[in-house]
Scaffold this active site. Structure first.
Site, short mmCIF file in Angstrom:
data_model
loop_
_atom_site.label_atom_id
_atom_site.label_comp_id
_atom_site.label_asym_id
_atom_site.label_seq_id
_atom_site.Cartn_x
_atom_site.Cartn_y
_atom_site.Cartn_z
N TRP A 28 37.35 38.50 35.43
CA TRP A 28 36.18 38.08 34.48
C TRP A 28 36.51 37.10 33.30
CZ3 TRP A 28 38.16 39.24 29.91
CH2 TRP A 28 39.04 40.43 29.94
N LYS A 44 35.51 37.40 46.32
CA LYS A 44 34.94 38.56 45.60
C LYS A 44 35.07 38.51 43.93
CE LYS A 44 36.07 42.15 43.62
NZ LYS A 44 34.83 42.67 42.69
N GLY A 101 45.07 38.59 38.56
CA GLY A 101 44.74 39.71 37.85
C GLY A 101 45.87 40.46 37.09
N SER A 102 45.91 41.57 37.01
CA SER A 102 46.91 42.47 36.37
C SER A 102 48.17 42.45 37.40
CB SER A 102 46.38 43.55 36.12
OG SER A 102 46.39 44.69 37.16
N GLU A 155 48.35 34.71 40.42
CA GLU A 155 48.59 34.81 38.96
C GLU A 155 48.34 35.75 38.22
OE1 GLU A 155 46.73 32.64 35.24
OE2 GLU A 155 47.82 31.20 36.76
N GLU A 158 51.03 43.66 28.01
CA GLU A 158 50.06 42.75 27.83
C GLU A 158 48.88 43.17 27.11
OE1 GLU A 158 48.37 39.12 30.27
OE2 GLU A 158 48.23 41.11 31.52
#
EC number: 1.2.1.79
Length: 523
Positions: A164, A188, A239-240, A261, A393
Site C-alpha cells: 500500500w 494482487k 512487503g515485510s 524487496e 522496522e
C-alpha cells in the site's frame, strides 16, 4: 476551512475516478466487496470485489492464453504499447496524483515522486528492451565447429503482489519489464489501495495492451495470495520480511523464481567532514518522505562525535519546520499515515522507547486535529538495544539519532542489524570509501535514498532479511526471462567418430583440451 474544502474536493475527485474501475477486477458480478477509505478523513473511496481462489485461477488462465500471443509479437510492437502508456501517464498526471493521495493519504510531493518514477521506469525499459532480449553469441565448445547462442525466453505468467505504501510505483513498475519481456501479469494490489493499480490497468489497455494479458485480483492476501503463488511461473513480492519468508517457502515448494524487496532498518552515517547543514536537510527527506512509510527510508542516524551536537541541533530544527496536512497543497511536507494499525505501531515504538529511558527531541504525538491518522515527525535520542525502536522496522515518521566515536564505530553499528536494504553516508571526502563497508544493497552518498532509486540502470534490492533478487537495471529485466542456450554443431560430433575407438578418441580429445586450455576463452 479552505484547507478542509480542498481535502474534501481531492477525495471526491478520487472517488469519481475510482467509480468505474472496479469493473476491471478479474471477478464475476455478485462477489462480496471490500471497501477502500481515504486516510485523510475516512471517506469511502470505493469498493472492489473480494476475489476467490477460483477467480485467481481464471485470471491466470486468461493471462496465460494471451501471453502466448503477446510473446510472439516483435519486441518493437510491445515497446510501442509501453511508449503510448508513458504518454498517457503524462497526460493524466493530475488524475493520478489525486487518486494516489485519496487512497494513501500521502503528501502531494510524495505522490509526484511515484508518478515521476513510473514515467522514468517506463522510459528506461521501453528503450532497453530489445538490447536486453537480443540473442547473444557465446563461446562454443569448439572454435569454428560450435556456434552457441543464448536466447531469452519469457517466464510465462508473472504474479505481482504489491503493498500500500507506493500503490503506483510498486504496482506497475515491476510489471513493465515483465510485459516487455513477453510475459503476462496477474497483480494482487494491497487491499488498502486497489484503485491506483486499476487506473494503471485502464491506461495500459488504452495504450493497446491486450485485454486479458494483465489481470488484477483484489481481496485479502491471506485468502488469495497462496492461490496466486500456486499458479504463476514467477513471483515479484514487495512487503515485510516476515511475510516475504512465507512467500519464499511457498515459491520454493513449486521451484518457481522469486524476487522480493522486504523490510529495512536503514542507517545514515554523518562523518566528521560532512556539511552539517546539508546533512540535516537531507536527513529530513530521507526520514520523513511518504511519512516514513518507505522501505528505504532512514530510521537510524549515526553521527561522528565531532559534529554530533551541531547536527542534532540543525536536524531537530529542520524537523520542527515540517508542515503537515491533508490534501493537494504542495507546501505540505508530510501527509497522513495509511491506517489505524500503522499509527498504533508507530506510537507503540515511541512509547516503548520513552518508557525505557529514551528522550523525544521533537514530535512523538498523534495529530487528530489534522486527521484521524496523522502522527508528528519524531526524533529520539538515548535509544538502547532493548527498545523496539532499536531493531524492529517502524515504518513511520520516527528516527533515532546516535553518537558514534569514529567512522569504524558508525559502520559497525550500522551493520549490526538483521536488515540490509539501504544506507546513506554524508561526507566531503570519504563517503564512497565508507559506503563500500556497509552491508546494504544500496548506499547513497550525500543523499538519503533517491540517488540509487532513480538510477534505473543500476540494480537495487536487499541483503540479509531485506530481500532476494533485484529490481531495476538489466537484473530487474532478465529475472522475468529464462536463458535458453542453443548450440549448433558442425562437421564433427563431440563423440567418437565411426571407426574410432574410445581410447583413441580420448587421446585426441586430451590433446585438444590441453591446447584449448592454454588460450583465453573469455570474451
Amino acid at each position: 476551512m479552505a484547507k478542509k474544502e480542498g481535502t474534501g474536493a481531492l477525495v471526491e475527485r478520487g472517488r469519481l475516478l475510482a467509480a468505474d474501475l472496479s469493473r476491471l477486477v478479474a471477478a464475476p458480478a455478485g462477489r462480496s466487496t471490500q471497501a477502500s477509505h481515504a486516510p485523510f478523513d475516512g471517506t469511502l473511496v470505493g469498493e472492489v470485489p473480494a476475489c476467490t481462489t477460483g477467480d485467481v485461477d481464471a485470471a491466470v488462465d486468461l493471462a496465460r492464453v494471451a501471453q502466448q500471443r503477446w510473446a510472439g509479437l516483435p519486441v518493437a510492437e510491445r515497446r510501442a504499447v509501453i511508449r503510448r502508456f508513458r504518454e498517457l501517464l503524462l497526460d493524466r498526471e493530475q488524475d493520478i496524483l489525486d487518486l494516489v493521495q485519496a487512497e494513501s493519504g500521502k503528501a502531494r510531493l510524495s505522490a509526484f515522486e511515484e508518478f515521476a518514477d513510473v514515467v522514468l521506469t517506463a522510459n528506461y525499459y521501453e528503450r532497453n528492451a530489445e538490447r536486453y532480449l537480443g540473442p547473444r553469441r557465446r563461446k562454443g565448445a569448439a572454435p569454428v565447429l560450435t556456434r552457441t547462442t543464448e536466447y531469452r525466453v519469457p517466464k510465462g505468467v508473472v504474479g505481482v503482489i504489491s503493498p500500500w505504501n507506493y500503490p503506483l510505483t510498486l504496482a506497475v513498475s515491476d510489471a513493465l519489464p515483465a510485459l516487455l519481456a513477453g510475459n503476462g501479469i496477474v497483480l494482487k494490489p494491497d487491499s488498502e489501495t486497489p484503485f491506483t493499480a486499476l487506473l494503471m490497468l485502464k491506461l495500459l489497455r488504452e495504450a493497446g495492451l491486450p485485454a486479458d494479458l494483465f489481470q488484477i485480483v483484489t481481496g485479502p492476501g491471506t485468502a488469495i495470495g497462496p492461490a496466486l503463488i500456486a499458479r504463476v511461473d514467477f513471483l515479484m513480492f514487495t512487503g515485510s520480511s516476515q511475510t516475504g519468508k512465507t512467500v519464499a517457502r511457498q515459491c520454493g515448494e513449486r521451484l518457481i523464481g522469486f524476487s522480493a524487496e522486504l523490510g529495512g532498518k536503514n542507517p545514515m552515517l554523518v562523518l566528521a567532514d560532512a556539511d552539517v547543514a546539508k546533512a540535516a536537510r537531507g536527513a529530513v527527506h530521507a526520514c520523513f518522505s511518504n511519512s516514513g512509510q518507505l522501505c528505504v527510508s532512514i530510521e537510524r542516524i549515526y553521527v561522528h562525535a565531532d559534529v554530533h551536537d551541531s547536527f542534532l541541533a540543525a536536524f531537530t530544527s529542520e524537523v520542527k519546520a515540517i508542515r503537515m496536512g491533508p490534501g493537494p497543497d504542495w507546501d505540505f511536507g508530510m501527509g497522513s499515515l495509511i491506517s489505524a494499525a500503522q499509527v498504533e505501531r508507530v506510537d507503540r515504538h515511541v512509547q516503548d522507547a520513552v518508557a525505557k529511558g529514551a528522550q523525544i527531541l521533537t514530535g512523538g504525538r498523534r495529530r487528530p486535529d489534522l486527521g484521524p491518522l496523522f502522527y508528528e515527525p519524531t526524533v529520539l535520542a538515548g535509544v538502547t538495544p532493548d527498545m523496539l525502536l532499536a531493531r524492529e522496522e517502524t515504518f513511520g515518521p520516527v528516527v533515532a539519532v546516535y553518537r558514534a566515536a569514529d567512522d569504524d564505530e558508525a559502520v559497525a553499528l550500522a551493520n549490526d542489524s538483521d536488515f540490509g536494504l539501504n544506507g546513506s553516508v554524508w561526507s566531503a571526502r570519504h563517503g564512497e570509501e565508507v559506503a563500500r563497508r556497509l552491508l546494504t544493497g544500496t548506499v547513497n552518498v550525500n543523499e538519503g535514498y533517491a540517488a540509487t532509486w532513480a538510477s534505473h540502470d543500476a540494480p537495487i534490492g536487499g541483503m540479509k532479511d531485506s530481500g532476494a533478487g533485484r529490481r531495476h537495471g538489466r537484473e530487474g529485466f532478465l529475472k522475468y526471462t529464462e536463458p535458453q542456450t542453443i548450440a549448433v554443431q558442425r562437421l564433427l560430433r563431440v563423440a567418437p567418430a565411426a571407426g574410432t575407438s574410445n581410447r583413441t578418441y580420448a587421446r585426441i580429445m586430451k590433446g585438444a583440451v590441453t591446447l584449448m586450455s592454454r588460450f583465453p576463452r573469455s570474451r
